[in-house]
Design a protein around this motif. Sequence first.
Motif, PDB file in Angstrom:
ATOM      1  N   LEU A  95       7.820  -4.693   4.524  1.00  0.00           N
ATOM      2  CA  LEU A  95       6.809  -3.763   4.009  1.00  0.00           C
ATOM      3  C   LEU A  95       6.823  -3.806   2.487  1.00  0.00           C
ATOM      4  O   LEU A  95       7.873  -3.696   1.867  1.00  0.00           O
ATOM      5  CB  LEU A  95       7.113  -2.327   4.439  1.00  0.00           C
TER       6      LEU A  95
ATOM      7  N   ILE B 117       3.785   0.073   0.828  1.00  0.00           N
ATOM      8  CA  ILE B 117       2.892   0.585   1.875  1.00  0.00           C
ATOM      9  C   ILE B 117       2.567   2.053   1.639  1.00  0.00           C
ATOM     10  O   ILE B 117       3.459   2.867   1.406  1.00  0.00           O
ATOM     11  CB  ILE B 117       3.572   0.442   3.261  1.00  0.00           C
ATOM     12  N   SER B 118       1.289   2.395   1.673  1.00  0.00           N
ATOM     13  CA  SER B 118       0.863   3.800   1.661  1.00  0.00           C
ATOM     14  C   SER B 118      -0.009   4.045   2.874  1.00  0.00           C
ATOM     15  O   SER B 118      -0.736   3.145   3.313  1.00  0.00           O
ATOM     16  CB  SER B 118       0.073   4.118   0.388  1.00  0.00           C
ATOM     17  N   LEU B 119       0.083   5.262   3.391  1.00  0.00           N
ATOM     18  CA  LEU B 119      -0.695   5.574   4.586  1.00  0.00           C
ATOM     19  C   LEU B 119      -1.195   7.005   4.477  1.00  0.00           C
ATOM     20  O   LEU B 119      -0.428   7.930   4.218  1.00  0.00           O
ATOM     21  CB  LEU B 119       0.195   5.430   5.827  1.00  0.00           C
TER      22      LEU B 119
ATOM     23  N   ASP C   3       8.769   0.504   0.335  1.00  0.00           N
ATOM     24  CA  ASP C   3       9.230  -0.890   0.362  1.00  0.00           C
ATOM     25  C   ASP C   3      10.379  -0.963   1.349  1.00  0.00           C
ATOM     26  O   ASP C   3      11.332  -0.186   1.229  1.00  0.00           O
ATOM     27  CB  ASP C   3       9.740  -1.323  -1.014  1.00  0.00           C
TER      28      ASP C   3
ATOM     29  N   LEU D  40       3.171   2.548  12.260  1.00  0.00           N
ATOM     30  CA  LEU D  40       2.683   1.516  11.347  1.00  0.00           C
ATOM     31  C   LEU D  40       3.333   0.171  11.653  1.00  0.00           C
ATOM     32  O   LEU D  40       2.671  -0.865  11.699  1.00  0.00           O
ATOM     33  CB  LEU D  40       2.989   1.954   9.919  1.00  0.00           C
TER      34      LEU D  40
ATOM     35  N   PRO E  78      -2.212   0.406   7.410  1.00  0.00           N
ATOM     36  CA  PRO E  78      -1.863   0.975   6.112  1.00  0.00           C
ATOM     37  C   PRO E  78      -3.072   1.020   5.189  1.00  0.00           C
ATOM     38  O   PRO E  78      -3.935   0.142   5.230  1.00  0.00           O
ATOM     39  CB  PRO E  78      -0.801   0.007   5.582  1.00  0.00           C
TER      40      PRO E  78
ATOM     41  N   ASP F  97      -2.797   0.974   1.984  1.00  0.00           N
ATOM     42  CA  ASP F  97      -2.481   0.177   0.807  1.00  0.00           C
ATOM     43  C   ASP F  97      -1.191  -0.582   1.087  1.00  0.00           C
ATOM     44  O   ASP F  97      -0.352  -0.127   1.850  1.00  0.00           O
ATOM     45  CB  ASP F  97      -2.281   1.126  -0.394  1.00  0.00           C
ATOM     46  N   GLY F  98      -1.021  -1.739   0.473  1.00  0.00           N
ATOM     47  CA  GLY F  98       0.213  -2.493   0.630  1.00  0.00           C
ATOM     48  C   GLY F  98       0.115  -3.524   1.737  1.00  0.00           C
ATOM     49  O   GLY F  98      -0.917  -3.673   2.375  1.00  0.00           O
ATOM     50  N   GLU F  99       1.224  -4.248   1.918  1.00  0.00           N
ATOM     51  CA  GLU F  99       1.184  -5.347   2.878  1.00  0.00           C
ATOM     52  C   GLU F  99       2.261  -5.186   3.931  1.00  0.00           C
ATOM     53  O   GLU F  99       3.403  -4.847   3.643  1.00  0.00           O
ATOM     54  CB  GLU F  99       1.388  -6.671   2.145  1.00  0.00           C
ATOM     55  N   LEU F 100       1.872  -5.403   5.196  1.00  0.00           N
ATOM     56  CA  LEU F 100       2.794  -5.294   6.317  1.00  0.00           C
ATOM     57  C   LEU F 100       2.947  -6.666   6.964  1.00  0.00           C
ATOM     58  O   LEU F 100       1.963  -7.287   7.363  1.00  0.00           O
ATOM     59  CB  LEU F 100       2.244  -4.301   7.346  1.00  0.00           C
TER      60      LEU F 100
END
Lengths: 265, 255
Positions: free
Chosen positions: A5, A8-10, A23, A48, A55, A57-60
């Motif tokens: 992660l 990541i924002s949710l 992170d 998630l 998410p 924002d960010g990358e999973l």
Amino acid sequence: MTLHLTQISLTHANGVQALRGVDLHIGAREQVAIIGPSGAGKSSLLNLLATALRPGDGELQVLGERAWQLSAGQRQRLRARIGLIHQSPPLPPRQRVVTAVLAGKLGQWGLGKSLLNLLYPLDIPGARAALARLDLSDKLFTQCQQLSGGQLQRVGIARVLYQAPEVLLADEPVSAMDPVLAKHTLSVLCSHAREHNVTLVASLHAVELALAHFSRIIGLRDGQILFDLPASAVDRELLDTLYANEQLERSPPPPAHLSVQIPRC
Amino acid sequence: MNRLFNLALLLGIGAAVIASFIYLGIDLGELGSTGNLNQMGAYAQRFLSPDLSPTHLQAIAHGALETIAMSALGTLIAAVFGLLLALPAAGRFGWPLQSASRLVLNALRAVPELVWAALMVLAAGLGPNAGTLALALHTTGVLGRLFAEALENTPPEPADAIRLQGGNAVWAFCYGTLPNLLPQLLAYILYRWENNIRMASVLGFVGAGGLGQMLYVSLSLFQEAQASTVILAMLILVFAVDTLSSWSRQRWVKA
């Protein structure tokens, strides 16, 4: 890296921000417990990771794939390799336990097998073996609505064990069980993960259970990671900061009740 | 002021009742006169001796069988098409299809069985074909709407959980939604079948086969004895179906 992660924002549909800039890196075969007060974002984080929530924002990355950049079909194939244990397993009340457990492999079975299994359970020994690990093999042909909350949770776990995923996510898997059963069930989960080289991530509200069964502990508070330490390094002081001013625990929502209306004239 | 208004209202209703009698030319006094009472007695008398000859009973058994077959087949066809239309009507495939299928269901339901039967007799000819089609068309509208409501009220979580394990939408429906939905669907189908048997025995009046057609023919020929046997057979049929239906609902649906 099994789970990766980055920032990541949710935010949920109701405007509540569940995760802020998380992170997190979890390697293959790691066993991780997530602890934290209610509303800290534990369930959100697990959902998630299971690709149930997207998410903001960010990358999973799960199992080396960017889950939300895949096509829908590829994502379904990825999901078949991830198992999520729900806190209150969403099983149809009238479904038999054997069917509920066998449904774990629907993502891997082809058309014919899924269809036949609907008429007659095809792999009774497999379902029995998964249930036997949780002391439930006598409930094989019971309807789900006749089970208690703790038994239902174990059926949910048996379903994921039968699915045999590469990543096992568990959202409060033992919340409805008594302490002895909770301990036993967690050790079943951990030993399954060890034997089959599965990555295990579980959220728990019982800190003692987390410290006893897991080697790595992540403390989550207000959608952010407060600490990420080996179990031996977690002390009283850290836990006090984590649970400071915790509100009274909200009781989980009651399971949806199914009623049948029979028209009379 | 209020009392005056009430009095005026009462007088108005009284005037309307008297005006109705005058307009329709109904003479209630006539009903009580001895000659008419005798006539009524004689008319009822003719119905009290039903024709129980073997040939007529055989014809009635055939008609009853036709009525049952019409209603069962009509309900079955309606259940299949009702479910097919209920899926889009519950909003599973987006709003354009939802509005379209709801429109179709409402249109099918708005036209009564007897009107459908009259139309189908023209289209498919006299006999049970027309009756079956008429029942299927109306019942599709009713069951489709009931199914759609049941679908909307089914909790989505079990199906979502199966999607989350990689299962496709069809299996999510079969393993997650259907187990909750099936008893409700079964209850609706049995209930409509019960209704349809009653309806099927009347549909014959417009030429759509079954017991109704026999009753219509006997009444047209003033064969009161034969007609009363048919009415008896209808009563027995409906009573039997009510019993069977409530028993099977208790057996399989377990409310």
